[in-house]
Write an enzyme that holds these catalytic residues in place. Structure first.
Site, PDB file in Angstrom:
ATOM      1  N   ASP A   1       0.852  -1.187   0.000  1.00 29.63           N
ATOM      2  CA  ASP A   1       0.000   0.000   0.000  1.00 29.63           C
ATOM      3  C   ASP A   1       0.889   1.240   0.000  1.00 29.63           C
ATOM      4  OD1 ASP A   1      -2.291   1.431  -0.141  1.00 29.63           O
ATOM      5  OD2 ASP A   1      -3.096   0.825   1.792  1.00 29.63           O
TER       6      ASP A   1
ATOM      7  N   ASP B   1      -8.103  -7.426   0.401  1.00 28.22           N
ATOM      8  CA  ASP B   1      -7.090  -7.556   1.437  1.00 28.22           C
ATOM      9  C   ASP B   1      -7.757  -7.206   2.758  1.00 28.22           C
ATOM     10  OD1 ASP B   1      -6.919  -4.509   0.950  1.00 28.22           O
ATOM     11  OD2 ASP B   1      -5.776  -4.825   2.773  1.00 28.22           O
TER      12      ASP B   1
ATOM     13  N   CYS C   1     -10.898 -29.015   7.195  1.00 22.25           N
ATOM     14  CA  CYS C   1      -9.713 -28.254   6.788  1.00 22.25           C
ATOM     15  C   CYS C   1      -8.482 -29.160   6.715  1.00 22.25           C
ATOM     16  CB  CYS C   1      -9.457 -27.122   7.785  1.00 22.25           C
ATOM     17  SG  CYS C   1      -8.004 -26.122   7.398  1.00 22.25           S
TER      18      CYS C   1
ATOM     19  N   CYS D   1      -5.261 -27.918   6.594  1.00 23.11           N
ATOM     20  CA  CYS D   1      -4.043 -27.177   6.933  1.00 23.11           C
ATOM     21  C   CYS D   1      -3.224 -27.946   7.982  1.00 23.11           C
ATOM     22  CB  CYS D   1      -4.379 -25.761   7.410  1.00 23.11           C
ATOM     23  SG  CYS D   1      -4.762 -25.610   9.158  1.00 23.11           S
TER      24      CYS D   1
ATOM     25  N   CYS E   1      -4.732 -28.084  11.540  1.00 27.31           N
ATOM     26  CA  CYS E   1      -5.884 -28.974  11.700  1.00 27.31           C
ATOM     27  C   CYS E   1      -5.503 -30.453  11.595  1.00 27.31           C
ATOM     28  CB  CYS E   1      -6.966 -28.628  10.675  1.00 27.31           C
ATOM     29  SG  CYS E   1      -7.792 -27.075  11.068  1.00 27.31           S
TER      30      CYS E   1
ATOM     31  N   HIS F   1      -4.156 -21.229  10.415  1.00 30.03           N
ATOM     32  CA  HIS F   1      -5.399 -21.879   9.970  1.00 30.03           C
ATOM     33  C   HIS F   1      -6.308 -20.881   9.261  1.00 30.03           C
ATOM     34  CE1 HIS F   1      -9.316 -23.728   9.865  1.00 30.03           C
ATOM     35  NE2 HIS F   1      -9.751 -22.619  10.452  1.00 30.03           N
TER      36      HIS F   1
HETATM   37 ZN   LIG Z   1      -7.047 -25.589   9.449  1.00 33.09          ZN
END
Ligand SMILES: [Zn+2]
Length: 323
Positions: free
Chosen positions: A27, A217, A255, A257, A260, A286
């Site tokens: 920015d 964003d 999820c 990730c 998780c 996460h």
């Molecule tokens: Zn996750």
């Protein structure tokens, strides 16, 4: 302010400094200076403000902002704009929008000069791409649709690689924000990215996409993660709640990730209540995975012509509540 532009330049640009070889957007500092409130003074030339680090007097202008962003070597550079308060009356919003338009011209001119001499730091040549920076314009005008349209026209006259809608999500009603987006997004040429700045929740992302927005964003996934809130496919989960005390399920059972796959709600809650940074870092990780995955699914659904169906199913699930 920190670590200072000379350090970044000496380290070969922001990509090398932070160890990230993919796209970076920076920015211009316009919004950040605006958010300082009392600490700033705006003139035709630029904005004077006090450093929050050491109280020293600093100056930002379209030219300075372009020079800083060239030194950072980001892939997408934002023009230096002025942000009017969400509820600014018409005359104040007009004055601000016109100043922003003049600053956009100056940003474009300085940016072009810097690109001609390849002044951006850490320019990387990728096959098929020049490695040069892209410059995005910002549409201002608060909640006044006539000013918003005029702002876009003035941006289009100058010509940018993409167009952002700025100055929203700063205290106005949500319905007003969506009226502005619905008015402006379709007027941006289809071959240019449309970017809605500072938005938003997972539901906001879908609302933006419906109206033709490509990019967003927001601090939500990281700031809320630090404060103990996880976004999941079934809505928000507050890790501090007693009910997760011995719950061995992951934050989100759908999820994939790394958090998780490995850690339970019970453990993340324990870490949070013990003041361990790892919990805040894990929730942030996460949340970012969840937001990125949501946008990946949005793109897939658009490609297969099933966005409306995806939006309905996602919203239904998101509102069903975490159990
Ligand atoms: Zn996750």
């Amino acid at each position: 302010m920190r670590p200072g532009i000379e350090t970044i330049r000496a380290c070969g640009g922001l990509h090398r400094f932070i160890g990230w070889d993919r796209a970076l957007l920076t920015d211009s500092g316009g919004f950040q200076v605006w958010s300082l409130g009392e600490l700033r003074k705006i003139s035709e030339e630029g904005t004077e403000f006090r450093s929050h680090v050491d109280g020293s007097l600093r100056f930002l202008s379209p030219e300075v902002s372009m020079e800083v962003q060239a030194a950072l070597g980001s892939d997408i550079v934002m023009v230096f704009d002025e942000c009017a308060p969400g509820k600014a009356p018409h005359d104040e919003a007009r004055r601000s929008m016109e100043l922003t338009a003049r600053w956009a011209r100056r940003s474009r001119d300085r940016f072009d000069e810097l690109q001609r001499v390849e002044a951006d730091t850490g320019r990387t040549l990728v096959e098929g791409l020049s490695g040069a920076q892209a410059l995005f314009g910002i549409v201002q005008g608060a909640t006044h649709l006539d000013l918003r349209r005029e702002s876009l026209e003035r941006n289009l006259e100058i010509g940018f690689d993409g167009y952002a809608i700025g100055g929203l999500s700063v205290g106005e009603e949500k319905s007003v924000m969506w009226d502005v987006v619905a008015e402006i997004a379709p007027l941006v040429p289809a071959d240019r990215p449309r970017y809605l700045m500072g938005v938003g929740t997972p539901e906001d992302l879908l609302e933006g996409v419906v109206r033709g927005v490509d990019m967003f964003d927001c601090v939500l996934p990281t700031r809320n993660g630090r404060n103990g809130q996880a976004f999941t496919s079934r809505g928000k989960l507050n890790i501090k709640n007693t009910q997760w005390g011995s719950d061995l399920r992951p934050l989100d059972e759908t999820c994939c990730c790394s958090v998780c796959r490995r850690h339970s709600r019970a453990y993340l809650r324990h870490l949070y209540l013990s003041g361990e940074m790892l919990s805040r870092i894990s929730l942030t990780h996460h949340n970012l995975a969840f937001f990125l995955d949501t946008m990946r699914r949005v793109r897939q659904s658009i490609r297969s012509g099933k966005f409306t169906q995806f939006r309905r199913e996602f919203t239904e699930m998101f509102n069903s509540g975490v159990e």
